[in-house]
Scaffold this motif. Structure first.
Motif, short mmCIF file in Angstrom:
data_model
loop_
_atom_site.label_atom_id
_atom_site.label_comp_id
_atom_site.label_asym_id
_atom_site.label_seq_id
_atom_site.Cartn_x
_atom_site.Cartn_y
_atom_site.Cartn_z
N ARG A 34 0.78 -1.28 0.06
CA ARG A 34 -0.04 0.04 -0.13
C ARG A 34 0.82 1.41 0.04
O ARG A 34 0.41 2.46 -0.49
CB ARG A 34 -0.94 0.07 1.21
N GLY A 35 1.90 1.40 0.84
CA GLY A 35 2.86 2.57 0.61
C GLY A 35 2.66 3.18 1.89
O GLY A 35 3.22 4.25 2.09
N PHE A 36 1.53 3.02 2.79
CA PHE A 36 1.34 3.54 3.97
C PHE A 36 0.83 2.83 5.06
O PHE A 36 0.45 1.55 4.69
CB PHE A 36 0.11 4.86 3.74
N SER A 37 1.13 3.26 6.21
CA SER A 37 0.53 2.33 7.27
C SER A 37 -0.84 2.90 7.71
O SER A 37 -1.05 4.08 7.85
CB SER A 37 1.49 2.48 8.52
N LEU A 38 -1.54 2.07 8.06
CA LEU A 38 -2.91 2.46 8.39
C LEU A 38 -2.95 2.88 9.83
O LEU A 38 -3.75 3.96 10.09
CB LEU A 38 -4.09 1.06 8.63
N TYR A 39 -2.21 2.46 10.69
CA TYR A 39 -1.85 3.21 12.06
C TYR A 39 -0.47 3.41 12.17
O TYR A 39 0.18 2.15 12.26
CB TYR A 39 -2.49 2.08 13.10
N PRO A 40 0.04 4.40 12.23
CA PRO A 40 1.74 4.63 12.51
C PRO A 40 1.82 4.22 14.02
O PRO A 40 1.55 5.08 14.83
CB PRO A 40 1.63 6.15 12.36
N GLY A 41 2.83 3.15 13.93
CA GLY A 41 3.11 2.66 15.23
C GLY A 41 4.19 3.61 15.68
O GLY A 41 4.55 3.53 17.14
N ALA A 45 7.40 9.60 17.10
CA ALA A 45 8.62 10.02 16.41
C ALA A 45 8.32 10.92 15.22
O ALA A 45 7.41 11.01 14.54
CB ALA A 45 9.23 8.78 15.96
N TYR A 46 9.34 11.79 14.97
CA TYR A 46 9.18 12.77 13.84
C TYR A 46 9.83 12.39 12.72
O TYR A 46 10.79 11.53 12.61
CB TYR A 46 10.10 14.05 14.16
N HIS A 47 9.03 12.10 11.70
CA HIS A 47 9.21 11.79 10.25
C HIS A 47 8.70 12.78 9.34
O HIS A 47 7.72 13.41 9.51
CB HIS A 47 8.88 10.56 9.84
N ALA A 48 9.14 12.85 8.12
CA ALA A 48 8.42 13.66 7.08
C ALA A 48 7.24 13.29 7.07
O ALA A 48 6.26 14.64 6.79
CB ALA A 48 9.33 13.64 5.93
N ASN A 49 6.91 12.17 6.74
CA ASN A 49 5.15 11.76 6.50
C ASN A 49 5.06 10.70 7.53
O ASN A 49 5.54 9.46 7.08
CB ASN A 49 4.93 11.74 5.18
N GLN A 50 4.34 10.80 8.67
CA GLN A 50 4.36 9.55 9.70
C GLN A 50 3.49 8.56 8.99
O GLN A 50 3.56 7.61 9.49
CB GLN A 50 4.14 10.28 11.00
N PHE A 51 2.51 8.76 8.01
CA PHE A 51 1.82 7.56 7.54
C PHE A 51 2.29 6.90 6.44
O PHE A 51 1.92 5.75 6.09
CB PHE A 51 0.35 8.38 7.15
N ASP A 52 3.48 7.44 5.94
CA ASP A 52 4.41 6.55 4.80
C ASP A 52 5.04 5.43 5.48
O ASP A 52 5.40 5.36 6.60
CB ASP A 52 5.51 7.38 4.33
N CYS A 53 4.69 4.20 5.10
CA CYS A 53 5.36 3.07 5.47
C CYS A 53 7.00 3.19 5.81
O CYS A 53 7.62 3.65 4.72
CB CYS A 53 5.36 1.83 4.54
N GLN A 54 7.43 3.06 6.89
CA GLN A 54 8.72 3.13 7.23
C GLN A 54 9.66 2.00 6.58
O GLN A 54 10.86 2.19 6.17
CB GLN A 54 9.11 3.12 8.79
N GLY A 55 9.13 1.00 6.38
CA GLY A 55 9.82 -0.28 5.57
C GLY A 55 10.38 0.01 4.10
O GLY A 55 11.30 -0.25 3.74
N CYS A 56 9.39 0.76 3.37
CA CYS A 56 9.67 1.05 1.79
C CYS A 56 9.73 2.51 1.61
O CYS A 56 9.82 2.73 0.31
CB CYS A 56 8.54 0.27 1.11
#
Length: 69
Positions: A34-41, A45-56
């Motif tokens: 999907r490219g995004f996480s439904l629930y950001p675990g 933490a600060y990330h540019a876009n917290q809903f983007d999947c951190q794995g990919c």
């Protein structure tokens, strides 16, 4: 101890089957492509876009996931 080892082997086998299936479909195993996480675990933490999947990094591709892991 044997029961715990059997459970861990089953869990590892199941995970490897999942990764192999996602590799065949060229999808990220963490977000199922999907490219995004439904629930950001990592919502605290600060990330540019917290809903983007951190794995990919939000691409949803297995090749990206494999290069980052």
């Amino acid at each position: 101890m044997g029961l715990l080892n059997a459970f861990n082997e089953w869990r590892e086998s199941r995970y490897q089957n999942h990764v192999n299936r996602m590799k065949e479909e060229n999808k990220c195993p963490d977000c199922y492509g999907r490219g995004f996480s439904l629930y950001p675990g990592n919502e605290f933490a600060y990330h540019a876009n917290q809903f983007d999947c951190q794995g990919c990094n939000g691409t949803g591709l297995y090749s990206e996931w494999d290069s980052l892991s």
